[in-house]
Write a protein that holds these residues in place. Sequence first.
Motif, mmCIF file in Angstrom:
data_model
loop_
_atom_site.group_PDB
_atom_site.id
_atom_site.type_symbol
_atom_site.label_atom_id
_atom_site.label_comp_id
_atom_site.label_asym_id
_atom_site.label_seq_id
_atom_site.Cartn_x
_atom_site.Cartn_y
_atom_site.Cartn_z
ATOM 1 N N THR A 1 0.852 -1.182 0.000
ATOM 2 C CA THR A 1 0.000 0.000 0.000
ATOM 3 C C THR A 1 0.888 1.232 0.000
ATOM 4 O O THR A 1 1.771 1.359 0.855
ATOM 5 C CB THR A 1 -0.916 0.042 1.230
ATOM 6 O OG1 THR A 1 -1.689 -1.151 1.292
ATOM 7 C CG2 THR A 1 -1.853 1.239 1.160
ATOM 8 N N GLY A 2 0.672 2.142 -0.952
ATOM 9 C CA GLY A 2 1.495 3.341 -1.012
ATOM 10 C C GLY A 2 1.338 4.051 -2.337
ATOM 11 O O GLY A 2 0.268 4.023 -2.946
ATOM 12 N N ASN A 3 2.422 4.661 -2.805
ATOM 13 C CA ASN A 3 2.351 5.429 -4.053
ATOM 14 C C ASN A 3 2.813 4.607 -5.252
ATOM 15 O O ASN A 3 3.446 3.553 -5.105
ATOM 16 C CB ASN A 3 3.169 6.724 -3.926
ATOM 17 C CG ASN A 3 4.646 6.460 -3.670
ATOM 18 O OD1 ASN A 3 5.326 5.821 -4.469
ATOM 19 N ND2 ASN A 3 5.158 6.951 -2.541
ATOM 20 N N SER A 4 2.498 5.101 -6.434
ATOM 21 C CA SER A 4 2.785 4.344 -7.655
ATOM 22 C C SER A 4 4.280 4.237 -7.947
ATOM 23 O O SER A 4 4.734 3.261 -8.549
ATOM 24 C CB SER A 4 2.062 4.978 -8.848
ATOM 25 O OG SER A 4 2.476 6.322 -9.021
ATOM 26 N N LYS A 5 5.066 5.223 -7.501
ATOM 27 C CA LYS A 5 6.510 5.171 -7.726
ATOM 28 C C LYS A 5 7.126 3.969 -7.028
ATOM 29 O O LYS A 5 7.860 3.180 -7.637
ATOM 30 C CB LYS A 5 7.163 6.465 -7.231
ATOM 31 C CG LYS A 5 8.674 6.500 -7.435
ATOM 32 C CD LYS A 5 9.271 7.812 -6.916
ATOM 33 C CE LYS A 5 10.795 7.825 -7.088
ATOM 34 N NZ LYS A 5 11.377 9.089 -6.553
ATOM 35 N N VAL A 6 6.828 3.815 -5.746
ATOM 36 C CA VAL A 6 7.333 2.661 -5.005
ATOM 37 C C VAL A 6 6.635 1.388 -5.469
ATOM 38 O O VAL A 6 7.236 0.315 -5.482
ATOM 39 C CB VAL A 6 7.148 2.868 -3.489
ATOM 40 C CG1 VAL A 6 7.636 1.655 -2.711
ATOM 41 C CG2 VAL A 6 7.898 4.111 -3.027
ATOM 42 N N GLY A 7 5.372 1.503 -5.868
ATOM 43 C CA GLY A 7 4.652 0.349 -6.384
ATOM 44 C C GLY A 7 5.369 -0.286 -7.564
ATOM 45 O O GLY A 7 5.425 -1.519 -7.688
ATOM 46 N N ARG A 8 5.934 0.530 -8.427
ATOM 47 C CA ARG A 8 6.687 0.006 -9.567
ATOM 48 C C ARG A 8 7.959 -0.717 -9.107
ATOM 49 O O ARG A 8 8.360 -1.726 -9.699
ATOM 50 C CB ARG A 8 7.035 1.145 -10.526
ATOM 51 C CG ARG A 8 5.855 1.642 -11.345
ATOM 52 C CD ARG A 8 6.216 2.845 -12.197
ATOM 53 N NE ARG A 8 5.208 3.115 -13.191
ATOM 54 C CZ ARG A 8 4.078 3.779 -12.977
ATOM 55 N NH1 ARG A 8 3.829 4.242 -11.757
ATOM 56 N NH2 ARG A 8 3.206 3.973 -13.938
ATOM 57 N N VAL A 9 8.589 -0.206 -8.062
ATOM 58 C CA VAL A 9 9.776 -0.853 -7.503
ATOM 59 C C VAL A 9 9.405 -2.225 -6.938
ATOM 60 O O VAL A 9 10.104 -3.222 -7.161
ATOM 61 C CB VAL A 9 10.413 0.025 -6.397
ATOM 62 C CG1 VAL A 9 11.547 -0.719 -5.704
ATOM 63 C CG2 VAL A 9 10.910 1.341 -6.982
ATOM 64 N N VAL A 10 8.290 -2.282 -6.209
ATOM 65 C CA VAL A 10 7.814 -3.539 -5.639
ATOM 66 C C VAL A 10 7.500 -4.536 -6.742
ATOM 67 O O VAL A 10 7.879 -5.713 -6.671
ATOM 68 C CB VAL A 10 6.567 -3.291 -4.761
ATOM 69 C CG1 VAL A 10 5.940 -4.613 -4.323
ATOM 70 C CG2 VAL A 10 6.931 -2.450 -3.551
ATOM 71 N N LEU A 11 6.829 -4.084 -7.778
ATOM 72 C CA LEU A 11 6.444 -4.963 -8.880
ATOM 73 C C LEU A 11 7.668 -5.507 -9.605
ATOM 74 O O LEU A 11 7.725 -6.688 -9.972
ATOM 75 C CB LEU A 11 5.536 -4.205 -9.855
ATOM 76 C CG LEU A 11 4.770 -5.032 -10.883
ATOM 77 C CD1 LEU A 11 3.888 -6.063 -10.213
ATOM 78 C CD2 LEU A 11 3.936 -4.120 -11.770
ATOM 79 N N ALA A 12 8.663 -4.656 -9.806
ATOM 80 C CA ALA A 12 9.896 -5.089 -10.471
ATOM 81 C C ALA A 12 10.629 -6.127 -9.635
ATOM 82 O O ALA A 12 11.156 -7.125 -10.171
ATOM 83 C CB ALA A 12 10.800 -3.882 -10.737
ATOM 84 N N ALA A 13 10.676 -5.911 -8.322
ATOM 85 C CA ALA A 13 11.335 -6.874 -7.440
ATOM 86 C C ALA A 13 10.591 -8.205 -7.435
ATOM 87 O O ALA A 13 11.200 -9.279 -7.455
ATOM 88 C CB ALA A 13 11.429 -6.304 -6.028
ATOM 89 N N ALA A 14 9.260 -8.146 -7.419
ATOM 90 C CA ALA A 14 8.445 -9.357 -7.406
ATOM 91 C C ALA A 14 8.617 -10.154 -8.693
ATOM 92 O O ALA A 14 8.561 -11.390 -8.682
ATOM 93 C CB ALA A 14 6.979 -8.990 -7.204
ATOM 94 N N ALA A 15 8.837 -9.440 -9.799
ATOM 95 C CA ALA A 15 8.964 -10.102 -11.101
ATOM 96 C C ALA A 15 10.156 -11.060 -11.147
ATOM 97 O O ALA A 15 10.128 -12.054 -11.878
ATOM 98 C CB ALA A 15 9.091 -9.058 -12.203
#
Length: 476
Positions: A188-202
Amino acid sequence: MAVCVETAAAELRDVYNSGKTRAYEWRVSQLKAMLKIAIHHEKEIIEALNSDLGKHEHEAFLHEIAAVRSACRMALKQLHRWMKPEKVKTSMTTFPSSAEIVSEPFGVTLVISTWNYPILLSLEPVIAAISAGNTVVLKPSEVASATSSTMSKLLGQYMDVSAVKVVEGGIQETSALLEQKWDKIFYTGNSKVGRVVLAAAAKHLTPVILELGGKCPTIVDSDINLTVAARRIISGKWGCNSGQTCVSPDYIITTKGYAAKLVDALSSELERFYGKDPVNSKDMSKIINSRHFERLSKLLDDEKVSGKIVIGGQRDEANLKIAPTVILDAPEDSLIMNEEIFGPLLPIITVNNIKDGINLITSKEKPLAAYVFTNDKKLKEEFVQRVSAGGIGVNEVTLHLAEDTLPFGGVGESGMGSYHGKFSFDAFSHKKPVLYRGFNGEISARYPPYTPRKLKFLKAVLSGDIIGIIRALLGW
């Protein structure tokens, strides 16, 4: 780092692999423990929220503590039913057979929370992970440090720490967590960090739920009870953490001829709620920190909007307070119309025709929520059909979050995945399909050697052609 992230993740995987967290009894025990925290430590939690955000006890209880209690109680009441396999029909293709969908936990999960509702947005996903039978690490936001510390202490005191762990810290700790292999990540948070989380999860093909934000629009038509609408808008904007809420109205769209009436109604009701000196009202939360205060001040000081403030604008930097502020006819290219506000500032955009507001909304990124105030049935229908948003409120704002029967989540730029109620359990469960067959009902047509007669039979089966099946069996 108080907790070694790599060791914690490995311990959680061992515990999950032991099967302990899959048991109904373990899940219930942890949900009851969480409920005890929310009941017996109400005062301590309220004090932490007040320290971090200046939240009034009313807001702290209603929006956070009561919501956590409700999530626990619903899970305790419904868990046995949620865990039951769902029986589903089978077709002629697999006859004779039966089938079911089994909800199984993903495994080792990570919840990365945010600061604006630091209790609710941390504990509700943890409740979901536990309900579904997972082990879980909670990473609370370091921005709300008092609440983070309180949660770490209470969860360590009440929960099974072999399966539920809290990792406090900042960017370093979050980065270390994201390097580990998880079976589900909830951010839960902003889209900037959300992209970082998504990249790490990938890197590990880890499924992710992203609860982000966006600029939530509100259309205000002229055929309404304006006093009620103004009160609801104020409650959803300034009564929810001084606008530091992902689903609070970010901007209003109304007609040029109705804007003045709307401003007057907002002004009147704001004074009724917060008095003539709202900066000093104890009923309004403060801005979380000086960095966000400066960010909001920058939006107000933009020369494109500084002369368009029609309500409020007062600031108290020492106490991190900003009065409820309304900006009329904020230009589309102004900073305030191109950034998520996340604060007590509310621009009003005017259009010639109220339906032009829908075109304006659909020209932008998909928001987490969108609202419309109208008695026009056609406008309601068009709004619901055309506006893509995480959730929609008709003649109401933010209140859709209170319904556990409705999923809460974003779409597009505002996020992916959803939770609340049964949707929370499903969010942390893999829906595993299981087909059961005996050793009767063998059909030679599925096996080589292939013949025209076998193909004819299979085509009849797959199309549900009973007569064709009989003819194929008889060799017609």
